[in-house]
Design an enzyme around this catalytic site. Structure first.
Site, PDB file in Angstrom:
ATOM      1  N   GLN A  17       0.810  -1.224   0.000  1.00  0.00           N
ATOM      2  CA  GLN A  17       0.000   0.000   0.000  1.00  0.00           C
ATOM      3  C   GLN A  17       0.843   1.273   0.000  1.00  0.00           C
ATOM      4  O   GLN A  17       0.348   2.342  -0.329  1.00  0.00           O
ATOM      5  CB  GLN A  17      -0.952  -0.003   1.203  1.00  0.00           C
ATOM      6  CG  GLN A  17      -1.995  -1.105   1.093  1.00  0.00           C
ATOM      7  CD  GLN A  17      -2.920  -1.153   2.296  1.00  0.00           C
ATOM      8  OE1 GLN A  17      -2.639  -1.858   3.257  1.00  0.00           O
ATOM      9  NE2 GLN A  17      -4.004  -0.410   2.272  1.00  0.00           N
ATOM     10  N   HIS A 111       0.833  -9.357   4.477  1.00  0.00           N
ATOM     11  CA  HIS A 111      -0.303  -8.425   4.547  1.00  0.00           C
ATOM     12  C   HIS A 111      -0.989  -8.415   3.174  1.00  0.00           C
ATOM     13  O   HIS A 111      -0.712  -7.552   2.334  1.00  0.00           O
ATOM     14  CB  HIS A 111       0.170  -7.028   4.959  1.00  0.00           C
ATOM     15  CG  HIS A 111      -0.954  -6.106   5.345  1.00  0.00           C
ATOM     16  ND1 HIS A 111      -0.997  -5.419   6.537  1.00  0.00           N
ATOM     17  CD2 HIS A 111      -2.102  -5.758   4.701  1.00  0.00           C
ATOM     18  CE1 HIS A 111      -2.100  -4.698   6.599  1.00  0.00           C
ATOM     19  NE2 HIS A 111      -2.796  -4.872   5.496  1.00  0.00           N
ATOM     20  N   ASN A 155      -1.795 -10.948   8.357  1.00  0.00           N
ATOM     21  CA  ASN A 155      -2.748  -9.868   8.602  1.00  0.00           C
ATOM     22  C   ASN A 155      -4.167 -10.312   8.267  1.00  0.00           C
ATOM     23  O   ASN A 155      -4.430 -10.805   7.166  1.00  0.00           O
ATOM     24  CB  ASN A 155      -2.394  -8.660   7.724  1.00  0.00           C
ATOM     25  CG  ASN A 155      -3.362  -7.506   7.930  1.00  0.00           C
ATOM     26  OD1 ASN A 155      -3.377  -6.887   8.995  1.00  0.00           O
ATOM     27  ND2 ASN A 155      -4.192  -7.225   6.939  1.00  0.00           N
ATOM     28  N   GLU A 156      -5.051 -10.119   9.198  1.00  0.00           N
ATOM     29  CA  GLU A 156      -6.478 -10.395   8.995  1.00  0.00           C
ATOM     30  C   GLU A 156      -6.705 -11.756   8.341  1.00  0.00           C
ATOM     31  O   GLU A 156      -7.247 -11.873   7.243  1.00  0.00           O
ATOM     32  CB  GLU A 156      -7.139  -9.265   8.193  1.00  0.00           C
ATOM     33  CG  GLU A 156      -7.078  -7.965   8.966  1.00  0.00           C
ATOM     34  CD  GLU A 156      -7.910  -6.823   8.400  1.00  0.00           C
ATOM     35  OE1 GLU A 156      -8.259  -6.894   7.220  1.00  0.00           O
ATOM     36  OE2 GLU A 156      -8.192  -5.874   9.154  1.00  0.00           O
TER      37      GLU A 156
END
Ligand code: BGC
Length: 430
Positions: A17, A111, A155-156
């Site tokens: 990102q 991620h 992540n998540e």
């Protein structure tokens, strides 16, 4: 509001990102498809790869003492089994820069983005991925473990099941309600996704043909694909295997995982649906994470359940750019619910708001942190709070339109401008 000595106050980012030019990743390929579901490609993102020193300095100057960022698997292992030492040197420089600035690094090993080759080999539904992920994690810790203390494996990890549930619900609702269904489904997942609206079937066929060329399968299993139950377990086994492999290299490494958690509330008659949702989102993962050193809580808003399932944002409520309800109280509720069933140390690894009005970000973070502080007073072990996000960045399929940052970036000059919220966040650090 006073936090205990050693409490971590920081900001979060994810490699893809912010860094730019993640060319060996699955997302890079997906972003450049003719029938891409991405609004725009990530390109140079916000050039954090070259400007990390400035970004870390900005955090330190504002008083932050932690930085959660991710190491990009596609950079470290661009081809299967080929590890790139230049990229290890890059992340060593990032970690050293954190340490030199008095900032505790919290490293995420995965991620959302994966190496493209992994997806060509079956991705996150293929059994071999468990070992491949553990090998990559162990390699990184062998090379960089001397500078690492906190590591989040994945992540998540629950995102795949959430996406699967939403796509199913969306399909059902589309048949009834069209556009209203799209907006409602998109805003019920804590990440930027675009659901295709018109001529969906036609587009899906074209995407499938392109996927075949790029990944050798019409339905590539990237991390953020709708997950099967088996795939969901596989992700958790990848977490456990990575934890064991990293601890074999560095036994005192503090390892955890992060989950995307809504504050699930119910109105009359919605209690059963709420419990079902919480079980799917959190409780059923407990057997896989109870032995972890800490747990990463990621929360953005609440979900209200009625007997018919999740309800739209209440009429008249303030909403964010993502369409979520502005509801900073959610974090405290989630921390308390998690702690009841998982009494290990908690780290808030993400919490934030997409808004063009920074004063709302300040209000959000002040209320969220007040909730964290009450939890600590009640004896809940919370290690730190990392705000999402340090920089305005690439919000996945929604591109650069969502502004979550404590720092804005002019994407032509890449000039950084800290917002007031950065200073406010820093003022909470001891
Ligand atoms: C993800 C981030 C994302 C953020 C805001 C989280 O689900 O981990 O990558 O940008 O939410 O949507």
């Amino acid at each position: 509001m006073n936090f205990p000595k050693g409490f971590l106050i920081g900001a979060s980012t994810a490699a893809h990102q912010v860094e730019g030019n993640n060319i060996h990743s699955d997302y890079w390929a997906l972003e450049h498809m003719a029938y891409s579901s991405f609004t725009e490609p990530s390109g140079d993102a916000v050039d954090h790869y070259n400007r990390f020193e400035e970004d870390i300095r900005l955090m330190a100057e504002a008083g932050l003492n932690a930085y959660r960022f991710s190491i990009e698997w596609a950079r470290i292992e661009p081809q299967p089994g080929e590890f790139d030492e230049k990229e290890i040197a890059h992340y060593r420089a990032v970690l050293e820069c954190c340490r030199a600035n008095g900032i505790e690094p919290i490293v995420t090993m995965h991620h959302f983005t994966s190496p493209k080759w992994l997806i060509c080999q079956g991705g996150w539904e293929a059994e071999e991925t468990v070992q491949k992920f553990a090998d990559y994690c162990a390699y990184v810790v062998r090379q960089l473990g001397d500078l690492m203390h906190y590591v989040c494996t994945i992540n998540e990890a629950n995102m795949g099941l959430q996406i699967a549930a939403i796509s199913q619900r969306y399909m059902r609702m589309m048949q009834k309600n069209g556009e209203k269904a799209r907006a409602s489904a998109e805003s019920s997942v804590q990440v930027g996704i675009n659901l295709e609206a018109n001529s969906m079937m036609e587009r899906m066929k074209k995407q499938a043909a392109e996927n075949m060329q790029l990944f050798g399968t019409p339905q590539p299993q990237i991390f953020v694909s709708g997950r099967t139950e088996n795939g969901d377990k596989l992700v958790m086994r990848a977490h456990q295997a990575a934890r064991a492999a990293m601890k074999a290299v560095k036994p005192d490494l503090q390892v955890g995982i992060t989950l995307s958690l809504h504050d699930i509330q119910s109105v009359d008659g919605g209690e059963e649906a709420a419990l079902k949702e919480w079980t799917e989102e959190f409780l059923h993962y407990l057997p896989f994470i109870q032995e972890d050193d800490f747990f990463g809580v990621q929360n953005y808003t609440r979900t209200i359940m009625g007997p018919e399932g999740s309800r739209p944002v209440p009429e008249g409520a303030e909403t964010t750019q993502m369409g979520y309800e502005f509801y900073p109280q959610a974090l405290e509720n989630v921390i308390r619910s998690v702690h009841k069933r998982l009494p290990i140390p908690l780290m808030i690894t993400e919490n934030g708001i997409a808004t063009a009005d920074d004063s709302r970000r300040v209000a959000f973070m002040e209320q969220a942190l007040a909730g964290v502080s009450r939890c600590i007073e009640d004896g809940i072990p919370v290690l730190g709070y990392c705000h999402w996000s340090l920089l305005d960045n690439f919000e996945w399929q929604k591109g650069f339109s969502m502004t979550f940052g404590l720092v804005s970036v002019n994407r032509t000059t890449m000039e950084r401008t800290p917002k007031k919220s950065l200073t406010v966040l820093g003022s909470f650090a001891g």
